[in-house]
Design an enzyme around this catalytic site. Structure first.
Site, PDB file in Angstrom:
ATOM      1  N   CYS A 163      41.270  42.322  38.541  1.00 28.16           N
ATOM      2  CA  CYS A 163      40.624  42.546  37.244  1.00 28.16           C
ATOM      3  C   CYS A 163      39.378  41.693  37.036  1.00 28.16           C
ATOM      4  CB  CYS A 163      41.632  42.297  36.133  1.00 28.16           C
ATOM      5  SG  CYS A 163      43.154  43.243  36.372  1.00 28.16           S
ATOM      6  N   HIS A 303      38.983  38.125  27.965  1.00 29.85           N
ATOM      7  CA  HIS A 303      39.754  38.973  28.881  1.00 29.85           C
ATOM      8  C   HIS A 303      40.796  39.718  28.056  1.00 29.85           C
ATOM      9  CE1 HIS A 303      41.132  40.410  32.682  1.00 29.85           C
ATOM     10  NE2 HIS A 303      42.329  39.846  32.570  1.00 29.85           N
ATOM     11  N   GLU A 314      44.476  32.007  27.876  1.00 26.99           N
ATOM     12  CA  GLU A 314      43.038  32.135  27.633  1.00 26.99           C
ATOM     13  C   GLU A 314      42.638  31.405  26.361  1.00 26.99           C
ATOM     14  OE1 GLU A 314      39.496  35.520  27.636  1.00 26.99           O
ATOM     15  OE2 GLU A 314      41.581  36.155  27.382  1.00 26.99           O
ATOM     16  N   LYS A 335      39.406  45.437  25.298  1.00 31.61           N
ATOM     17  CA  LYS A 335      40.613  46.115  25.788  1.00 31.61           C
ATOM     18  C   LYS A 335      41.507  46.602  24.658  1.00 31.61           C
ATOM     19  CE  LYS A 335      40.881  43.543  30.179  1.00 31.61           C
ATOM     20  NZ  LYS A 335      39.784  42.570  29.941  1.00 31.61           N
ATOM     21  N   HIS A 340      43.043  48.457  29.513  1.00 27.17           N
ATOM     22  CA  HIS A 340      42.613  47.572  30.599  1.00 27.17           C
ATOM     23  C   HIS A 340      42.156  48.410  31.788  1.00 27.17           C
ATOM     24  CE1 HIS A 340      42.140  44.371  33.291  1.00 27.17           C
ATOM     25  NE2 HIS A 340      43.253  43.691  33.074  1.00 27.17           N
ATOM     26  N   PHE A 399      44.726  39.335  38.832  1.00 21.99           N
ATOM     27  CA  PHE A 399      45.870  39.041  39.688  1.00 21.99           C
ATOM     28  C   PHE A 399      45.375  38.352  40.961  1.00 21.99           C
ATOM     29  CE2 PHE A 399      49.085  42.575  38.295  1.00 21.99           C
ATOM     30  CZ  PHE A 399      49.211  41.958  37.067  1.00 21.99           C
TER      31      PHE A 399
END
Length: 413
Positions: A163, A303, A314, A335, A340, A399
């Site tokens: 991502c 994010h 975050e 998002k 996402h 990830f």
């Protein structure tokens, strides 16, 4: 002296809009692109919805015979690139095409084609597997297709870092332009993985929201009742140029691409490191690279995945970097509306931030209803805010522990 780099074109293909006008309108309205999946039977899945692109007709942008040889991620990215190049006003007949590159990010690639051709193999045998299988599934085919179509012979490749892919690609493009390796680079990212295997995989690791009874409320970054992210699809592409090149052709400049920082958690394949140490490192690298102070950051595009661990970590990292100022910085998660987009997420989020900066608004984080004590910052809940942005930070985490941060500034001569 490093060359300054600016953004002169933007193109999007997203669940909340195809093309810039529709996308900007949806951002301002806080529109959700989430709906039930109807392209395959989802009754056996724990999640039965996603943020899906509607009314996408690739034949409006791509010749028919080419479409059949392109996976969904490549179609989305190619169309977004076409929109961005047209938006930039580049006159390619007057350009040195060897000085134009393409660097894109993709997390998964042609998963739809892998599924389709696996069925051909199992039911019809190996001789019925398409000779275009390999070119269609490889992640680097998107920049390759763009280069072939336009004749761009400059630097050309794909970055794959889950991502964080798009921000890593954009960061690489920034460095190449600064170093004089190109005058123009088309960059961003794309993803098209909402297929049975992709959905099953994310369901199996329990990453997705299961709010099947109310899917449009499922993507709720930073809300106390968040229960996972919502898969999305699409692409966001920008045209980046050295300032000198843009001025020489009297280009319209949206914003300046000012800084880039990257790191890795070195902790876990899917979970973020709880104290956000590497996220903090990447943010601080980007701030130094941009030559700005922390006090100059006046907006953060987070994010913001709507997962329990990401949003908490975050938020913690932002507070560690900015201290008390963190509570005064408006933050929003694209998002919440688009879902996402995996490897394509940061490309779309850059587009959203560029338009916000250019038109003086901050789009909302929709579905923010119940405050979470661990997520206690200003997430611009539910309604657009009219406000000027002069320096924006964009977070992208993937990830594998990948962290990629970019900074854009309002262009000043």
């Amino acid at each position: 002296m490093k060359k300054r780099v600016v953004i002169t074109g933007v193109g999007v293909v997203t669940p909340i809009g195809i093309g810039n006008v529709e996308f900007i309108k949806a951002l301002k309205e806080g529109k959700s692109g989430v709906c039930n999946i109807d392209s395959f039977d989802t009754r056996a899945y724990t999640t039965r919805f996603a943020a899906i692109i509607k009314n996408f007709d690739p034949e409006q942008f791509i010749e028919k015979k080419k479409i059949k040889k392109m996976a969904k991620f490549a179609q989305f990215g190619f169309v977004a690139a076409k929109i961005a190049i047209e938006d930039s006003g580049l006159n390619l007949s007057e350009e040195d095409l060897s000085r134009i590159g393409v660097i894109t990010g993709t997390g998964i690639g042609g998963l739809d084609i892998i599924e389709e051709q696996e069925q051909s193999l199992l039911t019809k045998g190996p001789r019925r597997v398409s000779p275009f299988l390999i070119p269609m599934i490889i992640t680097n085919i998107l920049p390759g297709e763009i280069a072939i179509s336009y004749g761009f012979t400059g630097p050309n490749y794909t970055v794959t870092s889950a991502c964080a892919s798009s921000n890593n690609a954009i960061g690489d493009a920034l460095r190449l332009l600064r170093n004089g390796d190109a005058d123009v680079i088309v960059s961003g990212g794309s993803e098209g993985a909402i297929v049975p295997l992709g959905l099953a995989g994310f369901c199996s690791i329990k990453a997705l929201s299961q709010r099947n009874e109310d899917p449009q409320k499922a993507s709720r970054p930073f809300d106390k009742n968040r229960d996972g992210f919502v898969m999305g699809e699409g692409a966001g592409i920008v045209v980046l140029e050295t300032l000198e090149h843009a001025l020489n052709r009297d280009a319209r400049i949206y914003a300046e691409l000012a800084g880039y920082g990257a790191s890795d958690d070195a902790y876990h394949i899917t979970a973020p490191e709880p104290e956000g140490k590497a996220v903090i490192l990447a943010i601080e690298k980007a701030i130094v690279d941009a030559g700005v102070s922390k006090d100059e950051i006046d907006y953060i595009n987070a994010h913001g995945t709507s997962t329990a661990l990401n949003d908490k970590t975050e938020t913690f990292a932002i507070k560690k970097v900015f201290g008390d100022k963190a509570y005064k910085i408006p933050i929003s998660s694209t998002k919440s509306m688009t879902g996402h987009l995996l490897g394509g997420a940061a490309g779309v989020e850059l587009a959203a931030t560029v338009f916000s900066m250019y038109e003086d608004f901050i789009h909302p984080t929709i579905n923010y209803e119940t405050p979470d004590p661990d997520c206690d910052l200003d997430y611009v809940p539910n309604k657009m805010r009219k406000q000027q942005i002069t320096c924006a930070l964009l977070n992208s985490l993937g990830f594998g522990g990948h962290n990629a941060i970019i900074i854009i500034k309002k262009y000043v001569k």
